[in-house]
Design a protein around this motif. Structure first.
Motif, PDB file in Angstrom:
ATOM      1  N   ASN A   8      34.064  40.627  44.982  1.00 27.73           N
ATOM      2  CA  ASN A   8      33.359  41.863  45.431  1.00 27.73           C
ATOM      3  C   ASN A   8      31.957  41.944  44.835  1.00 27.73           C
ATOM      4  O   ASN A   8      31.004  42.372  45.498  1.00 27.73           O
ATOM      5  N   VAL A   9      31.824  41.549  43.551  1.00 28.60           N
ATOM      6  CA  VAL A   9      30.493  41.578  42.914  1.00 28.60           C
ATOM      7  C   VAL A   9      29.566  40.621  43.616  1.00 28.60           C
ATOM      8  O   VAL A   9      28.388  40.902  43.892  1.00 28.60           O
ATOM      9  N   THR A  10      30.077  39.411  43.942  1.00 32.74           N
ATOM     10  CA  THR A  10      29.259  38.419  44.639  1.00 32.74           C
ATOM     11  C   THR A  10      28.851  38.923  46.020  1.00 32.74           C
ATOM     12  O   THR A  10      27.698  38.770  46.457  1.00 32.74           O
ATOM     13  N   GLN A  11      29.802  39.529  46.702  1.00 26.94           N
ATOM     14  CA  GLN A  11      29.528  40.077  48.029  1.00 26.94           C
ATOM     15  C   GLN A  11      28.445  41.155  47.967  1.00 26.94           C
ATOM     16  O   GLN A  11      27.556  41.217  48.832  1.00 26.94           O
TER      17      GLN A  11
ATOM     18  N   LYS B  62      48.355  47.634  41.421  1.00 24.07           N
ATOM     19  CA  LYS B  62      47.027  47.967  41.950  1.00 24.07           C
ATOM     20  C   LYS B  62      45.934  47.509  40.991  1.00 24.07           C
ATOM     21  O   LYS B  62      44.890  46.999  41.415  1.00 24.07           O
ATOM     22  N   GLN B  63      46.186  47.652  39.677  1.00 24.79           N
ATOM     23  CA  GLN B  63      45.211  47.195  38.675  1.00 24.79           C
ATOM     24  C   GLN B  63      45.031  45.672  38.754  1.00 24.79           C
ATOM     25  O   GLN B  63      43.914  45.143  38.661  1.00 24.79           O
ATOM     26  N   LYS B  64      46.154  44.955  38.949  1.00 22.90           N
ATOM     27  CA  LYS B  64      46.085  43.496  39.051  1.00 22.90           C
ATOM     28  C   LYS B  64      45.264  43.084  40.267  1.00 22.90           C
ATOM     29  O   LYS B  64      44.418  42.180  40.204  1.00 22.90           O
ATOM     30  N   THR B  65      45.507  43.770  41.402  1.00 18.47           N
ATOM     31  CA  THR B  65      44.763  43.455  42.624  1.00 18.47           C
ATOM     32  C   THR B  65      43.274  43.715  42.415  1.00 18.47           C
ATOM     33  O   THR B  65      42.424  42.920  42.855  1.00 18.47           O
ATOM     34  N   VAL B  66      42.916  44.842  41.764  1.00 17.88           N
ATOM     35  CA  VAL B  66      41.499  45.166  41.529  1.00 17.88           C
ATOM     36  C   VAL B  66      40.856  44.117  40.643  1.00 17.88           C
ATOM     37  O   VAL B  66      39.717  43.685  40.860  1.00 17.88           O
ATOM     38  N   ARG B  67      41.587  43.653  39.590  1.00 17.42           N
ATOM     39  CA  ARG B  67      41.021  42.636  38.710  1.00 17.42           C
ATOM     40  C   ARG B  67      40.789  41.308  39.447  1.00 17.42           C
ATOM     41  O   ARG B  67      39.768  40.632  39.226  1.00 17.42           O
ATOM     42  N   GLU B  68      41.762  40.930  40.324  1.00 24.38           N
ATOM     43  CA  GLU B  68      41.610  39.686  41.049  1.00 24.38           C
ATOM     44  C   GLU B  68      40.454  39.739  42.034  1.00 24.38           C
ATOM     45  O   GLU B  68      39.771  38.746  42.254  1.00 24.38           O
ATOM     46  N   GLN B  69      40.203  40.896  42.686  1.00 28.67           N
ATOM     47  CA  GLN B  69      39.150  41.027  43.694  1.00 28.67           C
ATOM     48  C   GLN B  69      37.804  41.455  43.118  1.00 28.67           C
ATOM     49  O   GLN B  69      36.854  41.636  43.872  1.00 28.67           O
ATOM     50  N   HIS B  70      37.695  41.638  41.816  1.00 26.39           N
ATOM     51  CA  HIS B  70      36.462  42.148  41.227  1.00 26.39           C
ATOM     52  C   HIS B  70      35.319  41.139  41.378  1.00 26.39           C
ATOM     53  O   HIS B  70      34.216  41.491  41.836  1.00 26.39           O
TER      54      HIS B  70
END
Length: 405
Positions: free
Chosen positions: A368-371, A357-365
């Motif tokens: 998400n910020v750009t969005q 879950k931590q890996k997924t959050v890091r990849e999508q960070h």
């Protein structure tokens, strides 16, 4: 003046007794009216008494001023003054009687309330029968007659006291006048203060005679007392003489016993000192042994508890080995080893899931910020459009109003 004429008529031909009876009846009616009125508090009674005292003091001052201004008045004025003094005294007496009646009434009310409460607590209400009520009425009438007789007697006594007081005042004034005349005559003849000096000398001589008599009496008493003491001393000596003779041979025996007592006391003190030192050493030794015993006892308890804990652990280990050696898988699952292994496996799985879950959050960070930035820009753009649209609407409404006008 009407009250004075009612009680002390001055016109000849009028009868005194009927007027006095009428006045007494009137005063009785007034007292009964006062008693029938609601109960007065202590503050009201004290206020009335203070007013009565103030009026009495004012009356006395006016009376003194009148007496000082009109010393040579006629007999009628003197009679009126006497009557005024008697009226003032009667007023004071009535005020005192009113206060006493009020206090007695309050006491009777309190006692009656207490009796009623006692009767209510017992649950019985006593009602007077016919004979008892008649007896009670007769008793009240007797008391009323006694009260009237005493009151008339008090009035006579007050009148007599007023007459005696006036007589005493007259005699005092006459004495003062005679004294002033004597002093003026002494001044004329050059012997001022002779009477006072003579009175003082007479008083001194009388007191000296009394002192001399007292001294003589005291001396006689002292001589009698000394004679009594001497006789008592001689009697005591005569009574003690045989006892003294008996004591003489006992004195030698007493000395021997004292010497023996001293010797025995010395032996006792030396023995007590030696035994005291030995006792001190023994007490110290006993104290050390007690401390050692307490330490060993505490150590014994500690070892016993440790042994019980080890035995419990040993029993648990044996039970765990028995479960582990058992071939039944269901029984082996209840062992501590299996339980701990399951918990370790669960924690490992949970750690793997959290790492994923931590890996997924890091990849999508970053996306998400750009969005989020794009969403904020869109909100600002929509807000500006809404403001422009509102201003355009207001301008068009204003133009329509101008055209209408």
């Amino acid at each position: 003046s009407s009250g004075i004429n009612a009680e002390w008529p001055l016109r000849p031909g009028e009868e005194k007794l009927p007027k006095e009876l009428a006045a007494k009846k009137k005063s009785c009616n007034n007292i009964q009216k006062v008693l029938l009125e609601p109960a007065m508090t202590e503050d009201d009674v004290e206020e009335l008494l203070e007013k009565a005292q103030e009026l009495q003091s004012e009356l006395n001052e006016l009376h003194q001023q009148r007496m000082s201004k009109s010393d040579n008045a006629d007999e009628k004025l003197v009679m009126f003054r006497k009557q005024a003094m008697m009226i003032a005294r009667k007023k004071e007496a009535l005020a005192e009687e009113l206060k006493e009646c009020t206090n007695e009434w309050t006491e009777n009310e309190n006692e009656l309330s207490k009796k009623k409460e006692e009767m209510r607590s017992t649950g019985a209400e006593q009602v007077l029968t016919g004979p008892e009520f008649k007896k009670y009425i007769a008793m009240i009438r007797n008391k009323g007659n006694v009260y009237k007789a005493k009151r008339s007697e008090m009035a006579d006594l007050r009148a007599e006291v007023g007459v005696l007081a006036r007589t005493a005042d007259i005699l005092q004034n006459q004495y003062n006048e005679v004294k002033q005349t004597i002093s003026s005559m002494e001044k004329e003849r050059g012997i001022a203060g002779y009477t006072d000096t003579q009175d003082q000398l007479e008083m001194i001589s009388a007191s000296k005679g009394e002192v001399d008599e007292k001294k003589g009496q005291i001396l006689e008493d002292m001589s009698d007392m000394s004679d009594q003491l001497n006789s008592m001393i001689s009697e005591k000596k005569a009574a003690l003489a045989p006892i003294i003779k008996e004591l003489r041979p006992l004195r030698g025996k007493c000395n021997e016993l004292e010497h023996l007592h001293t010797q025995k006391k010395t032996e006792y003190d030396s023995l007590s000192a030696s035994l005291g030192s030995n006792l001190h050493n023994l007490e110290q030794e006993v104290g050390g042994l007690r401390e050692t015993a307490q330490g060993e006892e505490s150590r014994h308890h500690f070892l016993m508890h440790a042994k019980q804990l080890l035995e419990a652990h040993q029993q648990k280990v044996e039970e765990e080995l028995a479960i582990y050696k058992n071939s039944d898988p269901a029984v082996r699952k209840s062992s501590l080893r299996e339980q701990y292994n399951r918990k370790i496996q669960e924690q490992d799985n949970l750690g793997k899931a959290l790492r994923a879950k931590q890996k997924t959050v890091r990849e999508q960070h970053a996306p998400n910020v750009t969005q989020m930035a794009m969403w904020r820009d869109l909100q600002q753009l929509l807000g500006v459009k809404a403001a422009v649209l509102q201003r355009t609407t207001e301008v068009e409404v204003g133009k329509e109003n101008i055209l209408i006008l």
